[in-house]
Design an enzyme around this catalytic site. Structure first.
Site, PDB file in Angstrom:
ATOM      1  N   GLU A  84     -34.555  12.982  47.597  1.00 58.04           N
ATOM      2  CA  GLU A  84     -33.893  12.257  46.521  1.00 58.04           C
ATOM      3  C   GLU A  84     -32.781  11.371  47.060  1.00 58.04           C
ATOM      4  O   GLU A  84     -32.145  11.694  48.065  1.00 58.04           O
ATOM      5  CB  GLU A  84     -33.308  13.244  45.507  1.00 58.04           C
ATOM      6  CG  GLU A  84     -34.368  13.934  44.661  1.00 58.04           C
ATOM      7  CD  GLU A  84     -33.897  15.271  44.128  1.00 58.04           C
ATOM      8  OE1 GLU A  84     -33.784  15.397  42.894  1.00 58.04           O
ATOM      9  OE2 GLU A  84     -33.654  16.187  44.935  1.00 58.04           O
ATOM     10  N   SER A  92     -17.490  20.078  54.277  1.00 61.93           N
ATOM     11  CA  SER A  92     -17.581  20.909  53.076  1.00 61.93           C
ATOM     12  C   SER A  92     -16.947  22.261  53.381  1.00 61.93           C
ATOM     13  O   SER A  92     -17.519  23.082  54.093  1.00 61.93           O
ATOM     14  CB  SER A  92     -19.054  21.067  52.682  1.00 61.93           C
ATOM     15  OG  SER A  92     -19.175  21.708  51.441  1.00 61.93           O
ATOM     16  N   ASN A 113     -14.768  24.590  50.925  1.00 60.14           N
ATOM     17  CA  ASN A 113     -15.093  25.426  49.758  1.00 60.14           C
ATOM     18  C   ASN A 113     -14.420  26.791  49.695  1.00 60.14           C
ATOM     19  O   ASN A 113     -14.449  27.430  48.637  1.00 60.14           O
ATOM     20  CB  ASN A 113     -16.610  25.602  49.622  1.00 60.14           C
ATOM     21  CG  ASN A 113     -17.307  24.267  49.591  1.00 60.14           C
ATOM     22  OD1 ASN A 113     -16.826  23.329  48.960  1.00 60.14           O
ATOM     23  ND2 ASN A 113     -18.413  24.143  50.295  1.00 60.14           N
ATOM     24  N   CYS A 149     -23.731  16.332  42.458  1.00 62.60           N
ATOM     25  CA  CYS A 149     -23.541  17.103  43.682  1.00 62.60           C
ATOM     26  C   CYS A 149     -24.030  18.536  43.488  1.00 62.60           C
ATOM     27  O   CYS A 149     -23.644  19.215  42.540  1.00 62.60           O
ATOM     28  CB  CYS A 149     -22.053  17.086  44.039  1.00 62.60           C
ATOM     29  SG  CYS A 149     -21.639  17.980  45.531  1.00 62.60           S
TER      30      CYS A 149
END
Length: 336
Positions: free
Chosen positions: A86, A209, A211, A328
């Site tokens: 995608e 990333s 987190n 996201c």
């Protein structure tokens, strides 16, 4: 499409044994204009024959295209072997677009908040398959594309060479014509490749990333923490910041999990002395395992971050395209 689509002008000149000027004309035709190879102007037939002989035909077919109510557009694309990826077109200021590209079909990392991780990894993409995503989006756009983020399916630093090759093609003045400073490459924390990236001095923006700043919490959210723990990751971020300046850290906010005062305090300790830009973004409930914080929880976390990270930019990211699974953490190759 051609496999040589992933080459910038200099790489094409080296590989094909042609002049840089001819390579620029070919790149300008195939990538800059999205035209057939034979449409390249002022290039001798013998040169075109040589390039064509090196190229293996490939295919990237559009399966579906869906529009979210906020202007995000998700493209589901199928590769020649049936693997699907995608790309997402992101509107900016009603004047231009950024495009989110996939680096792999699926992902092996299995982050608990990410729908792509639930797919597993089908395979890594070739450079031309990455570049071709942008060409599909650009052919469908009336506004200029001025930025690229490698934040679609896959872990870019587990497909390092192809991603860098694609990025240089996209910023080639004869090709994608995108300012290299507006190309961002995001990683979940593949420490050896972050160090390699820093040592090689690439011009693209590095995003990490993060987190969670508490190891057991990060391990529960991101299995990569087992192989590349926080202390090693932050050392690599510190090295990169020392050479290149501020590093963008992405932080997916999950209600009741990583948005407490103790999480902000841990971030303050972990990132002390490192110039960072923190991008919190509310989790998108693609897996059904997590929920986003409400405004009160976000406001409290923002205030705690401001206390613990004084002077560091904290910019909440907008999570767009949710209604069409273009946001996201929601890319899962679904047709609707």
């Amino acid at each position: 499409m051609l496999h040589l689509l992933g080459q910038d002008s200099r790489a094409l000149a080296r590989k094909a044994g042609i002049s840089l000027e001819d390579a620029r004309r070919i790149t300008g035709a195939v990538i800059g204009r999205g035209a057939p190879l034979r449409s390249a102007r002022n290039v001798r037939r013998a040169v075109l024959d040589r390039v064509e002989a090196l190229a293996t035909p490939g295919e990237l077919r559009r399966v579906a295209c869906t529009d979210a109510k906020d202007g995000f557009r998700r493209y589901l694309l199928e590769l020649g072997d049936g693997a699907r990826v995608e790309a997402v077109r992101i509107p900016l200021f009603d004047t231009h677009h950024t495009v989110c590209l996939s680096s792999q079909a699926g992902c092996a990392l299995g982050c608990s908040f990410c729908a792509t991780g639930a797919l597993g990894l089908a395979r890594s993409l070739r450079a031309w398959e990455i570049v071709a995503q942008l060409l599909h989006v650009r052919a469908d756009s009336t506004r200029p594309i001025t930025g690229v983020v490698f934040m679609g399916q896959g872990e870019p630093f587990l497909n390092y060479d192809a991603v860098l090759e694609a990025a240089y093609t996209l910023c080639d003045p004869a090709g994608g014509r995108i300012d290299g400073r507006r190309i961002s490459i995001s990683t979940a924390g593949v420490v050896p490749m972050i160090r390699r990236y820093t040592a090689e001095g690439h011009k693209f923006r590095l995003c990490v990333s993060l987190n969670a700043a508490i190891p057991w919490k990060r391990r529960a959210l991101m299995p990569i923490e087992e192989g590349f723990p926080l202390d090693e990751l932050v050392d690599a971020v510190r090295e990169h910041a020392a050479q290149r300046g501020r590093v963008t850290l992405e932080y997916v906010m999950i209600a009741g999990v990583n948005t407490g005062d103790e999480d902000a305090a841990a971030l303050g300790r972990l990132l002390a002395g490192i110039p960072v830009r923190l991008n919190p973004i509310a989790v998108n409930d693609a897996t059904g395992r997590h929920r986003p914080p409400d405004e009160a929880e976000w406001n409290a976390f923002r205030d705690a971050l401001a206390r613990e990270l004084p002077g560091q930019p904290i910019v909440r990211r907008y999570s767009g395209g949710q209604d069409e699974h273009a946001a996201c953490g929601m890319l899962s190759s679904r047709t609707r």
